[in-house]
Write a protein that holds these residues in place. Structure first.
Motif, PDB file in Angstrom:
ATOM      1  N   GLU A 192     -30.000 -19.413  16.223  1.00  0.00           N
ATOM      2  CA  GLU A 192     -30.671 -18.571  17.207  1.00  0.00           C
ATOM      3  C   GLU A 192     -30.571 -17.116  16.790  1.00  0.00           C
ATOM      4  OE1 GLU A 192     -30.710 -17.862  22.013  1.00  0.00           O
ATOM      5  OE2 GLU A 192     -28.924 -18.712  21.096  1.00  0.00           O
ATOM      6  N   THR A 228     -41.084 -10.554  16.207  1.00  0.00           N
ATOM      7  CA  THR A 228     -41.732 -11.779  15.742  1.00  0.00           C
ATOM      8  C   THR A 228     -41.093 -12.207  14.429  1.00  0.00           C
ATOM      9  OG1 THR A 228     -43.437 -10.596  14.498  1.00  0.00           O
ATOM     10  CG2 THR A 228     -43.955 -11.162  16.782  1.00  0.00           C
ATOM     11  N   ARG A 288     -44.296 -16.122  14.937  1.00  0.00           N
ATOM     12  CA  ARG A 288     -43.840 -16.611  16.246  1.00  0.00           C
ATOM     13  C   ARG A 288     -43.156 -15.477  16.996  1.00  0.00           C
ATOM     14  NH1 ARG A 288     -41.833 -18.166  20.559  1.00  0.00           N
ATOM     15  NH2 ARG A 288     -41.369 -20.305  21.094  1.00  0.00           N
ATOM     16  N   THR A 289     -43.598 -15.198  18.216  1.00  0.00           N
ATOM     17  CA  THR A 289     -42.991 -14.170  19.053  1.00  0.00           C
ATOM     18  C   THR A 289     -41.709 -14.712  19.688  1.00  0.00           C
ATOM     19  OG1 THR A 289     -45.169 -13.262  19.551  1.00  0.00           O
ATOM     20  CG2 THR A 289     -43.384 -12.664  21.050  1.00  0.00           C
ATOM     21  N   PHE A 290     -40.670 -13.897  19.666  1.00  0.00           N
ATOM     22  CA  PHE A 290     -39.403 -14.279  20.283  1.00  0.00           C
ATOM     23  C   PHE A 290     -39.596 -14.484  21.791  1.00  0.00           C
ATOM     24  CE2 PHE A 290     -37.858 -13.159  16.313  1.00  0.00           C
ATOM     25  CZ  PHE A 290     -36.490 -12.990  16.220  1.00  0.00           C
ATOM     26  N   ASP A 291     -38.777 -15.352  22.398  1.00  0.00           N
ATOM     27  CA  ASP A 291     -38.796 -15.596  23.836  1.00  0.00           C
ATOM     28  C   ASP A 291     -37.964 -14.530  24.541  1.00  0.00           C
ATOM     29  OD1 ASP A 291     -40.223 -18.173  23.903  1.00  0.00           O
ATOM     30  OD2 ASP A 291     -38.496 -18.880  22.763  1.00  0.00           O
ATOM     31  N   ARG A 292     -38.425 -14.084  25.706  1.00  0.00           N
ATOM     32  CA  ARG A 292     -37.672 -13.118  26.517  1.00  0.00           C
ATOM     33  C   ARG A 292     -36.720 -13.899  27.407  1.00  0.00           C
ATOM     34  NH1 ARG A 292     -38.945  -7.698  28.520  1.00  0.00           N
ATOM     35  NH2 ARG A 292     -37.509  -7.272  30.235  1.00  0.00           N
ATOM     36  N   MET A 293     -35.442 -13.532  27.365  1.00  0.00           N
ATOM     37  CA  MET A 293     -34.419 -14.214  28.165  1.00  0.00           C
ATOM     38  C   MET A 293     -33.771 -13.187  29.093  1.00  0.00           C
ATOM     39  SD  MET A 293     -34.727 -17.272  27.079  1.00  0.00           S
ATOM     40  CE  MET A 293     -33.331 -18.081  27.800  1.00  0.00           C
ATOM     41  N   LYS A 327     -30.362 -18.049  32.727  1.00  0.00           N
ATOM     42  CA  LYS A 327     -31.326 -18.141  31.638  1.00  0.00           C
ATOM     43  C   LYS A 327     -30.928 -17.330  30.410  1.00  0.00           C
ATOM     44  CE  LYS A 327     -35.083 -19.068  34.781  1.00  0.00           C
ATOM     45  NZ  LYS A 327     -36.229 -18.518  35.464  1.00  0.00           N
ATOM     46  N   TYR A 370     -34.238 -10.881  23.622  1.00  0.00           N
ATOM     47  CA  TYR A 370     -35.240 -11.765  23.024  1.00  0.00           C
ATOM     48  C   TYR A 370     -34.487 -12.726  22.119  1.00  0.00           C
ATOM     49  CZ  TYR A 370     -38.454  -7.940  24.217  1.00  0.00           C
ATOM     50  OH  TYR A 370     -39.173  -6.963  24.866  1.00  0.00           O
ATOM     51  N   LEU A 411     -34.973 -16.408  19.422  1.00  0.00           N
ATOM     52  CA  LEU A 411     -35.824 -17.371  18.735  1.00  0.00           C
ATOM     53  C   LEU A 411     -34.927 -18.428  18.106  1.00  0.00           C
ATOM     54  CD1 LEU A 411     -38.724 -18.117  17.782  1.00  0.00           C
ATOM     55  CD2 LEU A 411     -38.207 -16.868  15.681  1.00  0.00           C
ATOM     56  N   GLN A 448     -37.957 -23.554  21.952  1.00  0.00           N
ATOM     57  CA  GLN A 448     -36.744 -23.132  22.666  1.00  0.00           C
ATOM     58  C   GLN A 448     -35.760 -24.295  22.844  1.00  0.00           C
ATOM     59  OE1 GLN A 448     -36.322 -19.981  23.541  1.00  0.00           O
ATOM     60  NE2 GLN A 448     -34.627 -20.033  24.929  1.00  0.00           N
TER      61      GLN A 448
END
Length: 83
Positions: A4, A22, A26-31, A41, A49, A51, A66
């Motif tokens: 991660e 990115t 791929r764009t990173f996820d917002r957590m 979360k 962010y 990935l 994810q």
């Protein structure tokens, strides 16, 4: 197993970035935790962010997904952090 990558949002914005990072298109996820829900979360981190990259276990959802339905915590014997 997954790796991660994690980028703290405050640090990213302080560096002048206005969009999530990115990798390989791929764009990173917002957590970020939502105080209205019991689910943590952000996994006890400040907003960030992230990935995931699934390396040694095939993920039917994709290498950057994810979550992986083929991975479980069934035999975990470490800490007691609940999800």
């Amino acid at each position: 197993m997954a790796v991660e990558a994690l980028v703290f949002i405050k640090a990213s914005e302080a560096a002048g970035n206005t969009a999530p990072p990115t990798f390989a298109g791929r764009t990173f996820d917002r957590m970020q935790d939502d105080p209205a829900t019991a689910l943590d979360k952000a996994h006890m981190f400040e907003p960030h962010y992230d990935l995931h990259v699934w390396l040694y276990r095939e993920n039917p959802r994709g290498v950057f997904a994810q979550f992986n339905p083929n991975a479980t915590c069934q035999h975990h014997q470490g800490g007691s952090h609940a999800h």
